[in-house]
Design an enzyme around this catalytic site. Structure first.
Site, short mmCIF file in Angstrom:
data_model
loop_
_atom_site.label_atom_id
_atom_site.label_comp_id
_atom_site.label_asym_id
_atom_site.label_seq_id
_atom_site.Cartn_x
_atom_site.Cartn_y
_atom_site.Cartn_z
N ASP A 62 15.15 -61.28 117.65
CA ASP A 62 14.32 -62.48 117.65
C ASP A 62 14.89 -63.59 118.53
O ASP A 62 16.03 -63.51 118.98
CB ASP A 62 14.12 -62.99 116.21
N ASN A 128 15.69 -65.38 101.43
CA ASN A 128 14.37 -65.06 100.86
C ASN A 128 13.96 -63.62 101.17
O ASN A 128 12.81 -63.25 101.01
CB ASN A 128 13.30 -66.05 101.35
N HIS A 130 14.12 -62.12 104.17
CA HIS A 130 13.55 -61.84 105.50
C HIS A 130 14.51 -60.98 106.32
O HIS A 130 15.73 -61.03 106.15
CB HIS A 130 13.12 -63.11 106.24
N GLU A 135 9.19 -63.32 107.67
CA GLU A 135 9.21 -64.07 106.42
C GLU A 135 8.39 -63.36 105.34
O GLU A 135 7.57 -62.50 105.65
CB GLU A 135 8.62 -65.46 106.67
#
Ligand code: GLP
Length: 233
Positions: A62, A128, A130, A135
């Site tokens: 990314d 979380n 990811h 996400e």
């Protein structure tokens, strides 16, 4: 999923490096690479090694939207500093966060992944759950796409920026389907802040609400965890 529990991140980096070295000796040509603090010890091992990476290709997960490769906070710069400067690769790919047409850039990047099938993908995990910048709620069949970063991810990543307002709100990330195409995956996680996400990834239902849970469906995943990250397993 194969589980390796280590004392700390240093030992985790060594374990990951050993696997990576074996895979390269066995003919791996393309490495999928990650940023963040998690892979730092692995990259140190790679820098300190005698391995020549100049015939290999790397494809990163990314990049932030809006940051140029020279920007101090860009993932391109991170990779240069922590790995590529010391160990040049034949070719290194990251999404272009400054592309005029972001959708076109996601298509270009997905083609790069198709042309360079990833032999070994390195992953960290967000608090979380990811992976990459996928996400919670990201479709499991997603390919490379533009992501709106969640407030918790912006907050977690603000430690690398002067102030939270400086953290980009978007990124280009490989999708879940792009990541799942990798032949082999190593996911590392260190520290108690990752314990909940790790437990849900391993023991929870496979759900888009916890992106990393998809890895239960991948045939070759090795988890390298310290005791704190494995604390809720
Ligand atoms: C970032 C990256 C992920 C990384 C995660 C965890 O958002 N896009 O690739 O795995 O956060 O970061 P860290 O390793 O610093 O805990």
């Amino acid at each position: 999923m194969k589980l390796i529990i280590v004392k700390d991140q240093t030992q985790g980096g060594k374990q990951a490096f050993e696997i990576l070295q074996r895979e390269i000796e066995a003919g791996a040509k393309t490495l999928g690479l990650a940023t963040g603090s998690t892979p730092l010890e692995l990259y140190r091992e790679m820098r300190d090694s005698h391995i020549d990476f100049s015939a290999l290709v790397s494809v990163n997960l990314d990049e932030y939207v809006g940051l140029s490769p020279d920007d101090e906070q860009s993932y391109a710069r991170f990779m240069k500093e922590h790995l590529f400067e010391a160990k040049p690769f034949h070719k290194t790919y990251l999404p272009n966060g400054k592309a005029d047409d972001l959708v076109q850039e996601t298509e270009r990047y997905e083609q790069i992944i198709a042309d360079n099938p990833i032999d070994l993908q390195i992953l960290g995990i967000g608090r979380n759950g990811h992976i990459g910048f996928n996400e919670p709620g990201t479709a499991f069949d997603s390919t490379t796409h533009v992501v709106n970063l969640s407030p918790s991810t912006i907050e977690a990543n603000s430690r690398f920026f002067e102030k939270p307002e400086d953290v980009p709100t978007q990124a280009i990330s490989m999708g879940i389907a792009s990541i799942m195409k990798s032949k082999k995956i190593i996911l590392m996680a260190y520290g108690s802040q990752k314990a909940d996400a790790v437990a849900q990834m391993v023991k929870g239902p496979v759900t888009e609400a916890l992106p990393a849970s998809i890895l239960q469906n991948h045939p070759d995943v090795t988890l390298i965890l310290d005791e704190a990250a494995a604390g809720k397993l």
